[in-house]
Design a protein around this motif. Structure first.
Motif, PDB file in Angstrom:
ATOM      1  N   ILE A 105       0.860  -1.169   0.000  1.00 43.76           N
ATOM      2  CA  ILE A 105       0.000   0.000   0.000  1.00 43.76           C
ATOM      3  C   ILE A 105       0.905   1.229   0.000  1.00 43.76           C
ATOM      4  CG2 ILE A 105      -1.755   1.299   1.260  1.00 43.76           C
ATOM      5  CD1 ILE A 105      -2.500  -1.374   2.634  1.00 43.76           C
ATOM      6  N   LYS A 106       0.669   2.136  -0.956  1.00 44.15           N
ATOM      7  CA  LYS A 106       1.442   3.374  -1.017  1.00 44.15           C
ATOM      8  C   LYS A 106       0.470   4.542  -0.891  1.00 44.15           C
ATOM      9  CE  LYS A 106       4.305   6.090  -4.098  1.00 44.15           C
ATOM     10  NZ  LYS A 106       4.589   6.306  -5.510  1.00 44.15           N
ATOM     11  N   LYS A 107       0.790   5.493   0.009  1.00 40.87           N
ATOM     12  CA  LYS A 107      -0.061   6.659   0.220  1.00 40.87           C
ATOM     13  C   LYS A 107       0.658   7.910  -0.261  1.00 40.87           C
ATOM     14  CE  LYS A 107      -1.802   4.639   4.497  1.00 40.87           C
ATOM     15  NZ  LYS A 107      -1.849   4.831   5.958  1.00 40.87           N
ATOM     16  N   GLN A 108      -0.080   8.746  -1.011  1.00 37.50           N
ATOM     17  CA  GLN A 108       0.471  10.024  -1.467  1.00 37.50           C
ATOM     18  C   GLN A 108      -0.570  11.102  -1.146  1.00 37.50           C
ATOM     19  OE1 GLN A 108       1.138  10.299  -5.685  1.00 37.50           O
ATOM     20  NE2 GLN A 108       1.943  12.368  -5.543  1.00 37.50           N
ATOM     21  N   TYR A 109      -0.231  11.948  -0.171  1.00 32.76           N
ATOM     22  CA  TYR A 109      -1.138  13.022   0.235  1.00 32.76           C
ATOM     23  C   TYR A 109      -0.982  14.205  -0.710  1.00 32.76           C
ATOM     24  CZ  TYR A 109      -1.914  10.359   4.466  1.00 32.76           C
ATOM     25  OH  TYR A 109      -2.261   9.357   5.336  1.00 32.76           O
TER      26      TYR A 109
END
Length: 98
Positions: free
Chosen positions: A3-7
């Motif tokens: 899982i990769k998160k980019q705000y």
């Protein structure tokens, strides 16, 4: 699984990319609170290396229960932020915090 998160600075959403290595699988979807558990709206695309991948924009400051649906079988992501018991399913769901 990953899982990769980019705000995003421009709006209150987080781009979340789900990656599932499943060379033998025909279909993979991510289902959860954010799409009303509907696999029709959340299919991941199969890449040449056999990994299924998809990106979704989710509102920030929320937590979402989710699971993968791999050829009709549910699976959790070991890299989830935490796990939550779900009485309806009779098992734990993965939880994503954004």
């Amino acid at each position: 699984m990953a899982i990769k998160k980019q705000y995003l600075k421009s709006k209150p959403v987080c781009k979340v990319t789900f990656s599932v290595p499943a060379e033998e699988a025909k279909t993979v979807a991510v289902v959860g609170d954010f799409n009303k558990w509907n696999p029709q709206k959340s299919s991941l695309k199969k890449l040449k290396n056999g990994t299924f991948k998809g990106t979704f924009e989710l509102p920030v400051e929320n937590s979402y229960e989710f699971r993968y649906l791999i050829d009709g079988n549910y699976a959790n992501d070991s890299e989830a932020d935490r796990f939550q018991w779900n009485d309806y399913a009779g098992t734990e769901n993965a939880v994503l915090e954004v």
